[in-house]
Write a protein that holds these residues in place. Sequence first.
Motif, PDB file in Angstrom:
ATOM      1  N   LEU A 177      -2.475  -0.129  -0.141  1.00 40.13           N
ATOM      2  CA  LEU A 177      -2.427   0.719   1.054  1.00 40.13           C
ATOM      3  C   LEU A 177      -1.036   1.308   1.250  1.00 40.13           C
ATOM      4  CD1 LEU A 177      -4.491  -1.395   3.620  1.00 40.13           C
ATOM      5  CD2 LEU A 177      -5.222   0.662   2.415  1.00 40.13           C
TER       6      LEU A 177
ATOM      7  N   ILE B 122       0.175   5.086   1.829  1.00 40.85           N
ATOM      8  CA  ILE B 122       0.733   5.381   3.154  1.00 40.85           C
ATOM      9  C   ILE B 122       2.164   5.889   3.062  1.00 40.85           C
ATOM     10  CG2 ILE B 122       1.474   4.336   5.337  1.00 40.85           C
ATOM     11  CD1 ILE B 122      -0.999   2.517   5.149  1.00 40.85           C
TER      12      ILE B 122
ATOM     13  N   LEU C 113      -2.553  -5.178   0.192  1.00 38.40           N
ATOM     14  CA  LEU C 113      -1.699  -4.488   1.152  1.00 38.40           C
ATOM     15  C   LEU C 113      -0.837  -3.433   0.461  1.00 38.40           C
ATOM     16  CD1 LEU C 113      -0.563  -4.195   4.033  1.00 38.40           C
ATOM     17  CD2 LEU C 113       1.047  -6.031   3.482  1.00 38.40           C
TER      18      LEU C 113
END
Length: 253
Positions: A228, A232, A225
């Motif tokens: 990402l 992001i 996670l």
Amino acid sequence: MATTTEGAETGGLEFHPMDQFIVSPLFGESGSVAWYTITNATFWMALAVLATFALLVLGSARRSVVPGRMQSVAELAYGFIHKMVEDICGKEGLKFFPYIMTLFMFIVMANFLGLIPTAFTPTSHFSVTVVLALAVFITVTVVGFVKNGAAFLSLFWVSSAPLALRPVLAIIELISYFVRPVSHSIRLAGNVMAGHAVIKVFAGFAAIAVISPVSVVAITAMYGLEVLVAFIQAYVFTILTCVYLKDALHPAH
């Protein structure tokens, strides 16, 4: 990324998820930090700059017709940010592309390097993200006044609203404008810090044999996670910069 110690008095497991965010000197006495001290924060920021240089300059130095891996990544990043700036700010905003590209690459490199075990993540510190956000805020404000003069103030005047509401909305818009660097910086630092802290909590519990397998699975999931999130959050910071720049170039509400 985590260290655990047995509590001498309680006999329990003790770990400190926030210790990984302590700024400490690379050389000399621990805790003695001055403005000229080389710390773990400055070291990893320097690595982020060097990694960006290696990817964008050295990686594409040959300019091969059939690009290698590094050149492909560099060209992909270049095209991605170039299209973002052009789509949001228009052709006029492309003159600011080098600044926005540099901003994106520094943040994304710092985020990814921070995922290396025992590394330090500069973007988890508000002292770093606030400087980045203030640089964007000051740049956008100066550009707005230089390009538009007093007409830049039309950004705060909602001409489409009823006349009686316009002064109230102007105050709200003004407050919202000055809150931008706060939200801009907290969003990046807060998300990066939270993810790293959670990983360290799970790593601390991994020392307990009963729940160790669960902790390992949780760490793996959180790490995926965070990969990402690293991209992001750099993307969000950059796209907000483009939105703010668009307001400066075209302030009409």
